[in-house]
Design an enzyme around this catalytic site. Structure first.
Site, PDB file in Angstrom:
ATOM      1  N   ARG A 135      -7.006 -17.903  -0.493  1.00  0.00           N
ATOM      2  CA  ARG A 135      -6.225 -17.465  -1.645  1.00  0.00           C
ATOM      3  C   ARG A 135      -5.415 -16.231  -1.302  1.00  0.00           C
ATOM      4  NH1 ARG A 135     -11.148 -17.857  -6.108  1.00  0.00           N
ATOM      5  NH2 ARG A 135     -11.394 -20.137  -6.042  1.00  0.00           N
TER       6      ARG A 135
ATOM      7  N   ASP B  34      -2.787 -13.043  -2.775  1.00  0.00           N
ATOM      8  CA  ASP B  34      -2.562 -12.227  -3.962  1.00  0.00           C
ATOM      9  C   ASP B  34      -1.130 -12.338  -4.462  1.00  0.00           C
ATOM     10  OD1 ASP B  34      -5.162 -11.224  -3.968  1.00  0.00           O
ATOM     11  OD2 ASP B  34      -4.645  -9.586  -2.616  1.00  0.00           O
TER      12      ASP B  34
ATOM     13  N   ARG C 275      -4.032  -5.723   4.095  1.00  0.00           N
ATOM     14  CA  ARG C 275      -3.209  -4.675   3.481  1.00  0.00           C
ATOM     15  C   ARG C 275      -3.857  -3.299   3.620  1.00  0.00           C
ATOM     16  NH1 ARG C 275      -2.219  -6.798  -2.389  1.00  0.00           N
ATOM     17  NH2 ARG C 275      -1.321  -4.706  -2.598  1.00  0.00           N
TER      18      ARG C 275
END
Length: 302
Positions: free
Chosen positions: A66, A68, A213
């Site tokens: 998945r 974001d 990130r």
């Protein structure tokens, strides 16, 4: 998208069981992969509707990983189960006809044996693209991250090597991450520059929520001179998310490869995104065979 061309043939039936698809999407207008109860736009919702139209029944999609809100994928894999049978060309062209312009399916195939888009994957690979220039980007707004502070990519690369191998990556894990363990095996991480662009290329057996990130944010702190090269290793050892600094913005992050054992016959990716691939060179865009594969958990019905 693929290391070798995948012709859209019409003489091979696909379906009556598990079907795998490979696709890409521009994440700028999506609230991430996962379908939301609030009805906000998601990749899963748009793709499910399009697949259901071709399959002629509702489908449940399971993806390799998945992403974001605002995160892109130049190579993503998902599966669904269907009694319907179509040709490869019919699946691909039919789904794309029903999709919005910011998602495109490139391949479909039968899910061999016990294939599972998420649990059969043995690695994932991301690229984080930073526009390093005093003036913010205009044309590529939302496609790249941006910092006006000069970055030393060599310092960033050296600092990143402390993350190689198997570690507890709690320092780079989002607070809401639901993973059963923070331990991951990082196969590769490089930092390179092409003109005003700095690219972080990272592969691991799997990633924690916001892990890439958070690593990018830490490396940018080193590259800008805010922290010394040794700081990334020190942060890793603390296993404390509060020590790692800011999370880098979602724009600029791309899922570029998901690897599976050969038995599943998923075409190998030529790593993107398309505007970055020419900078990296042919060898750097090829899949990296993992040296450390975790045992797969038992797949349960979804």
């Amino acid at each position: 998208m693929f290391l070798t061309p995948q012709p859209l043939i019409s003489d091979h039936d696909i379906g009556n069981g598990r079907v795998a698809i490979a696709f890409e999407y521009d994440g700028r207008a999506f609230h991430g992969w996962q379908q939301q109860k609030s009805g906000v736009r998601s990749v899963e919702a748009e793709l499910s509707k399009a697949v259901a139209r071709v399959a002629d029944h509702p489908v449940d999609l399971v993806c390799a990983g998945r992403t974001d809100a605002g995160v892109h994928a130049s190579f993503q894999v998902a599966h669904f189960d269907t009694p319907s049978v179509r040709t490869l060309r019919s699946w691909v062209m039919g789904i794309n006809t029903a999709l919005p312009d910011d998602i495109a399916v490139h391949w479909a195939g039968n899910g061999v044996d016990d294939f599972h888009a998420r649990f059969s994957a043995i690695y994932r690979r991301y690229r984080y693209v930073i526009y390093n220039h005093p003036v913010r980007p205009g044309i590529q707004r939302g496609q790249v991250s941006w910092t006006f502070r000069p970055l030393d990519e060599d310092k960033m690369h050296r600092a990143a090597q402390a993350l190689l191998g198997e570690h507890d990556f709690s320092s780079f894990q989002a607070a809401g991450c639901q993973s059963r363990t923070p331990v991951r095996y990082m196969e590769k991480i490089t930092v390179t520059r092409c003109g005003s662009f700095v690219v972080i290329d990272v592969q691991a057996n799997a990633f924690l929520h916001h892990m890439v990130r958070n690593i990018a944010g830490a490396l940018m702190a080193v590259g800008s001179g805010k922290q010394p090269e040794s700081w990334v290793a020190e942060v890793l050892e603390t296993r404390d998310r509060r020590k790692a600094g800011v999370t880098a913005p979602a724009p600029g992050l791309y899922l570029v490869d998901v690897g599976y054992p050969e038995q599943y016959r998923i075409p190998a990716a030529a790593c993107g995104p398309a505007f970055v691939a020419p900078w990296m060179g042919e060898q750097a865009n090829r899949p990296i065979a993992p040296t450390h594969i975790h045992p797969k958990r038992k797949v349960t019905a979804e």
